[in-house]
Design a protein around this motif. Structure first.
Motif, mmCIF file in Angstrom:
data_model
loop_
_atom_site.group_PDB
_atom_site.id
_atom_site.type_symbol
_atom_site.label_atom_id
_atom_site.label_comp_id
_atom_site.label_asym_id
_atom_site.label_seq_id
_atom_site.Cartn_x
_atom_site.Cartn_y
_atom_site.Cartn_z
ATOM 1 N N THR A 283 0.520 -0.978 0.019
ATOM 2 C CA THR A 283 -0.063 -0.344 0.253
ATOM 3 C C THR A 283 1.135 0.797 0.326
ATOM 4 N N PRO A 284 0.527 2.369 -0.979
ATOM 5 C CA PRO A 284 0.929 3.947 -0.543
ATOM 6 C C PRO A 284 1.416 4.377 0.124
ATOM 7 N N THR B 43 5.451 5.741 -5.797
ATOM 8 C CA THR B 43 3.761 6.223 -5.829
ATOM 9 C C THR B 43 3.112 6.642 -4.451
ATOM 10 N N PHE B 44 2.371 7.698 -4.496
ATOM 11 C CA PHE B 44 1.747 7.761 -3.570
ATOM 12 C C PHE B 44 0.448 7.895 -2.618
ATOM 13 N N ARG B 45 0.284 8.491 -1.828
ATOM 14 C CA ARG B 45 -1.133 8.757 -2.075
ATOM 15 C C ARG B 45 -1.917 9.894 -0.573
ATOM 16 N N ASP B 46 -2.776 10.824 -1.379
ATOM 17 C CA ASP B 46 -2.856 12.314 -1.218
ATOM 18 C C ASP B 46 -3.877 11.621 0.419
ATOM 19 N N TYR C 116 2.284 10.429 -8.276
ATOM 20 C CA TYR C 116 3.445 9.847 -8.284
ATOM 21 C C TYR C 116 4.547 10.560 -8.478
ATOM 22 N N ASP C 117 6.250 10.121 -8.724
ATOM 23 C CA ASP C 117 6.852 10.836 -8.117
ATOM 24 C C ASP C 117 8.438 10.116 -8.312
#
Length: 376
Positions: free
Chosen positions: A2-3, A247-250, A257-258
């Motif tokens: 999970t991001p 990847t991350f989540r806000d 993405y980064d």
């Protein structure tokens, strides 16, 4: 796996770091403008405040000389809006962003089509007219009037807009030079070929642009980069590079993405007071702007089609400002702490020293909730 979810403050600090706003950096103006993928300069002097707020040793006179020497140009790019970019980026970015120009031209295209006029033929003739008078850059009104002599069945405005959107046209100097009042008079234009001596490149792939966006604005969503660029269907671009991205989540669960090695400072990193011009990158670089401004404050930065210049406190937009000669007035959205006001007053004084060095200076505060141009 999970991001990781990034908080709003974490996104704020990452964006400010990429936008060179957590500290003034020791970077040449061309290097900074390239890193930022251009500066939106809807108003011709916006690049001076934008760079002064970011660079440790920014020299406006030097930048102006280099601008006059055509190291930098102002041209319609992202979102079909005027940006200051290096000459090199002008040649590389315009073909990639041409679809955004055509999208903005759609209403004018319909008007020309209704008159039985081919917009691409108009653009080709406009390029010939510019080449015939290379020493006399024209306003789009003047160019449209000339084109109307050959297509009298069409209205001159739509003809002029065919040149504006379908040709790579730069706004020529002295507009945008330091110390030229309101910007050097009416905006006059010529083609990239006439101004820089060569045509833009032929590579229309958006892949490099998307990765450059992440370097300057990430972590970000697909909708963020589409909003910033004015391009569509960029998810397929991101998917092509997914294995090379993190990847991350806000906070709302949106996937971000980064670039793996891009800086992501601590959410607790100190963010200094900063003054930004109208339409600054940091304010217009994302679909979701809550990383820089609260939802309830967004409407306070605009009046009609006009965006006010803004100031940042603790990394977020906390008000707008206006300068009249040596007087700078701050219009806070709410009551600020004495420490925040003191930091903003010091930065405002430095900004006045930059813009009006030979004028007595005064920093004033309007009441919370007031707007520029409105009586107290």
């Amino acid at each position: 796996m999970t991001p990781t979810t990034l908080s709003t403050r974490a996104l704020s600090r990452a964006t400010l770091e990429r936008q060179l706003l957590l500290r003034r950096v020791d970077m040449d103006a061309a290097e900074a403008v390239t890193h930022l993928v251009g500066l939106q300069t809807q108003l011709p002097h916006n690049h001076y405040t934008a760079l002064w707020s970011r660079l440790a040793h920014f020299d406006a006179e030097d930048f102006s000389r280099r601008f006059a020497a055509r190291e930098f140009v102002r041209i319609s790019l992202q979102r079909s809006t005027i940006h200051t970019v290096t000459a090199r980026d002008c040649l590389a970015l315009r073909p990639v962003l041409q679809p955004a120009q055509r999208g903005s031209f759609s209403s004018f295209a319909r008007r020309l089509a209704a008159a039985g006029v081919d917009a691409d033929e108009v653009a080709a003739r406009a390029a010939e007219l510019v080449a015939e008078e290379p020493g006399e850059p024209m306003t789009f009104h003047q160019l449209g009037t000339l084109l109307a002599e050959e297509w009298p069945e069409a209205d001159a405005q739509a003809l002029g807009m065919a040149a504006r959107h379908l040709l790579p046209m730069v706004q020529v100097t002295p507009r945008g030079l330091w110390g030229r009042g309101a910007g050097g008079g009416l905006a006059r234009h010529t083609t990239v070929r006439e101004w820089l001596g060569e045509d833009p490149g032929s590579d229309t792939s958006p892949d490099a642009l998307v990765l450059r966006y992440l370097a300057a604005f990430g972590p970000a969503s697909v909708k963020d980069v589409q909003m910033w660029s004015g391009l569509t269907r960029l998810r397929e671009v991101v998917e092509r590079h997914r294995d090379a991205l993190v990847t991350f989540r806000d906070p709302d669960g949106v996937e971000l993405y980064d670039l793996p090695e891009a800086p992501r400072p601590s959410p607790e990193a100190e963010a200094p007071a900063r003054f930004l011009p109208e339409y600054d990158n940091v304010f217009l670089g994302h679909k979701d702007r809550t990383r820089v401004i609260r939802d309830e404050d967004k409407g306070r930065t605009w009046e009609g089609n006009r965006q006010f210049p803004v100031f940042l406190s603790d990394g977020f937009v906390e008000g707008t400002w206006q300068r009249d000669g040596g007087t700078l007035t701050l219009f806070p959205f709410r009551v600020l702490s004495p420490a925040a006001r003191g930091a903003l007053e010091r930065e405002a004084g430095a900004l006045l020293a930059f813009h009006a060095p030979d004028t007595p200076h005064d920093v004033c505060w309007a009441g919370a909730g007031q707007r520029p141009g409105r009586a107290p």
